[in-house]
Design a protein around this motif. Structure first.
Motif, PDB file in Angstrom:
ATOM      1  N   ALA A  53       0.832  -1.203   0.000  1.00  0.00           N
ATOM      2  CA  ALA A  53       0.000   0.000   0.000  1.00  0.00           C
ATOM      3  C   ALA A  53       0.869   1.257   0.000  1.00  0.00           C
ATOM      4  O   ALA A  53       0.591   2.225  -0.722  1.00  0.00           O
ATOM      5  N   LEU A  54       1.921   1.241   0.804  1.00  0.00           N
ATOM      6  CA  LEU A  54       2.858   2.364   0.838  1.00  0.00           C
ATOM      7  C   LEU A  54       3.474   2.584  -0.541  1.00  0.00           C
ATOM      8  O   LEU A  54       3.584   3.715  -1.037  1.00  0.00           O
ATOM      9  N   ASP A  55       3.851   1.501  -1.193  1.00  0.00           N
ATOM     10  CA  ASP A  55       4.440   1.553  -2.528  1.00  0.00           C
ATOM     11  C   ASP A  55       3.434   2.078  -3.555  1.00  0.00           C
ATOM     12  O   ASP A  55       3.812   2.766  -4.507  1.00  0.00           O
ATOM     13  N   THR A  56       2.153   1.752  -3.375  1.00  0.00           N
ATOM     14  CA  THR A  56       1.111   2.236  -4.283  1.00  0.00           C
ATOM     15  C   THR A  56       1.008   3.752  -4.226  1.00  0.00           C
ATOM     16  O   THR A  56       0.847   4.415  -5.256  1.00  0.00           O
ATOM     17  N   VAL A  57       1.119   4.317  -3.033  1.00  0.00           N
ATOM     18  CA  VAL A  57       1.114   5.775  -2.888  1.00  0.00           C
ATOM     19  C   VAL A  57       2.329   6.370  -3.598  1.00  0.00           C
ATOM     20  O   VAL A  57       2.212   7.352  -4.348  1.00  0.00           O
ATOM     21  N   GLU A  58       3.502   5.767  -3.382  1.00  0.00           N
ATOM     22  CA  GLU A  58       4.721   6.297  -4.005  1.00  0.00           C
ATOM     23  C   GLU A  58       4.642   6.233  -5.523  1.00  0.00           C
ATOM     24  O   GLU A  58       5.062   7.168  -6.221  1.00  0.00           O
ATOM     25  N   ASP A  59       4.092   5.161  -6.060  1.00  0.00           N
ATOM     26  CA  ASP A  59       4.083   4.948  -7.513  1.00  0.00           C
ATOM     27  C   ASP A  59       3.049   5.790  -8.255  1.00  0.00           C
ATOM     28  O   ASP A  59       3.165   5.992  -9.466  1.00  0.00           O
ATOM     29  N   ASP A  60       2.018   6.258  -7.566  1.00  0.00           N
ATOM     30  CA  ASP A  60       0.932   6.979  -8.240  1.00  0.00           C
ATOM     31  C   ASP A  60       1.392   8.395  -8.611  1.00  0.00           C
ATOM     32  O   ASP A  60       1.472   9.286  -7.766  1.00  0.00           O
ATOM     33  N   MET A 101      -6.247  -0.009  -1.415  1.00  0.00           N
ATOM     34  CA  MET A 101      -6.227   1.301  -0.764  1.00  0.00           C
ATOM     35  C   MET A 101      -7.623   1.727  -0.296  1.00  0.00           C
ATOM     36  O   MET A 101      -7.766   2.304   0.787  1.00  0.00           O
ATOM     37  N   ASP A 102      -8.635   1.434  -1.101  1.00  0.00           N
ATOM     38  CA  ASP A 102     -10.009   1.821  -0.733  1.00  0.00           C
ATOM     39  C   ASP A 102     -10.512   1.060   0.498  1.00  0.00           C
ATOM     40  O   ASP A 102     -11.316   1.579   1.271  1.00  0.00           O
ATOM     41  N   GLN A 103     -10.040  -0.188   0.644  1.00  0.00           N
ATOM     42  CA  GLN A 103     -10.511  -1.014   1.757  1.00  0.00           C
ATOM     43  C   GLN A 103      -9.373  -1.343   2.731  1.00  0.00           C
ATOM     44  O   GLN A 103      -9.310  -2.433   3.302  1.00  0.00           O
ATOM     45  N   PHE A 104      -8.510  -0.364   2.925  1.00  0.00           N
ATOM     46  CA  PHE A 104      -7.340  -0.574   3.773  1.00  0.00           C
ATOM     47  C   PHE A 104      -7.726  -0.839   5.226  1.00  0.00           C
ATOM     48  O   PHE A 104      -6.908  -1.368   6.001  1.00  0.00           O
ATOM     49  N   HIS A 105      -8.960  -0.514   5.588  1.00  0.00           N
ATOM     50  CA  HIS A 105      -9.384  -0.744   6.980  1.00  0.00           C
ATOM     51  C   HIS A 105      -9.317  -2.235   7.345  1.00  0.00           C
ATOM     52  O   HIS A 105      -9.113  -2.579   8.519  1.00  0.00           O
ATOM     53  N   HIS A 106      -9.465  -3.110   6.362  1.00  0.00           N
ATOM     54  CA  HIS A 106      -9.334  -4.543   6.637  1.00  0.00           C
ATOM     55  C   HIS A 106      -7.904  -4.879   7.071  1.00  0.00           C
ATOM     56  O   HIS A 106      -7.692  -5.698   7.982  1.00  0.00           O
TER      57      HIS A 106
END
Length: 443
Positions: A75-82, A119-124
């Protein structure tokens, strides 16, 4: 047809491929019933099927911790890559990400496809994280904080020197190695490995991925950031994208070989790290990706196809690595064999030939000095098969004819054959595997 053609060319790949397929199906059936854990394991298999298979064999407690560790960092990497996220928005999120994992309500919409779902369901993921033991939480928190800070640093910093390259790889992968060592130690199954050896495990994998993915990354739209260090590529071309053009093929391969030689620096430390592991499941979890890395480097070395398409190990060989990596002797054997493959491709006119040769010979010496090379069977170096593709085709034709005949005469069959037919209809993969194995023994 690609996979079928590869199996016909390498018929001994069939059984490991079959076992891998069955293992994947088994892993999918082992998904926990709780909604948050079901989401985490389902997402794990979507964002990294191969990693999901390897992680599945860990003990339950450690498996859960590594699963969450991987998803948090993904998830952290997804933020960096966007690239659509403005820098002034992205940097604070990266730096604070380690705190978000404690918040069951936090989510941030970014990424695409399955990464957007994550990312949308990161609460899980946060809910599952909060159920882990305190030692696991502290390890994941620490590494996430350090990685987020490192990623934020490189948002506005280019990879100019080899030191920059090593620092970036440390933040995005070396820290993963440190984190896994912390999780292993928290489980009580391993001594805490040194930071330098743990870091090497991550750098070896990350540098292999950066080398292999050159063409995919350089062609990405919107344009992605590249991490080949200028200190290396500027010796061969004026711009990094020039490596993909046919007129620069000679220089491109020389640059590629320079990058591979740099990655090989970490191989000996990786061997040392793996030799210190005590738990067989932790060992296989670490060893399989490392063998894949040395194998990928051997395929990429001196290979212009890195700049033309995808270069990776065939699925059958990957299945063999997963199936046959059980002891340190297997690791030394694979590293030695792939090193031999790479060594055979070294061209004396390459500007880094001597440097590459020294690195390869150092790896081979470490493998020989282990005294374990004679305790494994090579599956890397090609040998003449005892059977060919025509024999495999004939086998399946005969099998199909026999099966059709038995089905048509089923009422008159003895009970034992009826049992076989029932097994065939309910579990055909296991029956084919049994028949193939029997035929291979007979050929």
């Amino acid at each position: 047809m690609g996979t079928l053609g590869a199996v016909l060319k390498h018929p001994d790949d069939f059984y490991p491929l079959l076992k891998l397929k069955m293992a994947a199906r088994h892993a999918e059936k082992q998904i926990p019933p709780e909604p948050h854990w079901a989401f985490c394991y389902t997402m794990l298999h979507k964002v990294s099927r191969s990693f999901g298979l390897v992680i599945q064999q860990l003990g339950t407690e450690l498996r859960n911790a590594v699963c969450i560790f991987y998803l948090v960092l993904r998830a952290l990497d997804t933020v960096e890559d966007d690239t659509s996220i403005p820098t002034d928005v992205k940097v604070p999120i990266l730096k604070a990400f380690h705190r978000h994992v404690y918040d069951r309500d936090w989510h941030f919409s970014c990424g695409t496809k399955e990464y957007k779902v994550l990312m949308d369901q990161f609460h899980h993921v946060s809910t599952a994280f909060l159920e882990l033991g305190k030692g696991y939480q502290e390890a994941i928190d620490d590494i996430t904080q350090r990685m987020g800070a490192g990623m934020a640093k490189f948002i506005c910093k280019e990879v100019e020197t080899i030191d920059d390259y090593d620092e970036y790889c440390h933040y995005v992968a070396g820290l993963v190695g440190l984190g896994l060592s912390k999780l292993f130690h928290a489980s009580g199954k391993e001594d805490l490995a040194s930071d330098s050896l743990s870091n090497a495990m991550g750098l070896f994998l990350q540098k292999t991925n950066i080398i292999r993915d050159y063409l995919e990354d350089i062609n990405e739209i919107p344009k992605s950031r590249m991490f080949w260090p200028r200190e290396i590529w500027s010796k061969y071309v004026d711009k990094l994208e020039d490596l993909k053009y046919e007129e620069n093929s000679v220089k491109a391969v020389q640059c590629l070989n320079d990058m591979v030689t740099n990655a090989l620096i970490h191989a000996e430390d990786c061997l040392t790290y793996m030799s210190n592991l005590r738990d067989i499941y932790n060992f296989r979890f670490c060893a399989i990706p490392q063998i894949m890395a040395i194998g990928t480097l051997a395929l990429c070395y001196n290979n212009i196809e890195v700049f033309r398409g995808v270069v990776k190990m065939r699925r059958g060989l990957t299945a063999k690595v997963i199936d046959r990596t059980k002891t340190m002797a297997d690791v030394y054997g694979a590293f030695y064999d792939f090193s031999c493959m790479l060594k055979s491709k070294i061209d004396d006119v390459d500007p880094n030939a001597n440097k590459t040769l020294k690195k390869v010979e150092a790896i081979q010496k470490a493998c020989r000095d282990s005294g374990l090379l004679n305790k494994r069977k090579s599956y890397v170096i090609k040998s003449e098969p005892r059977y060919n593709s025509a024999m495999i085709v004939v086998f399946f034709i005969i099998l199909a004819v026999i099966f059709s005949y038995l089905s048509a005469n089923r009422p008159r069959l003895p009970p034992s054959l009826n049992l076989f037919l029932n097994a065939w209809m309910n579990q055909p993969l296991k029956c084919i595997a049994w028949c193939m194995s029997l035929s291979f023994l007979c050929l």
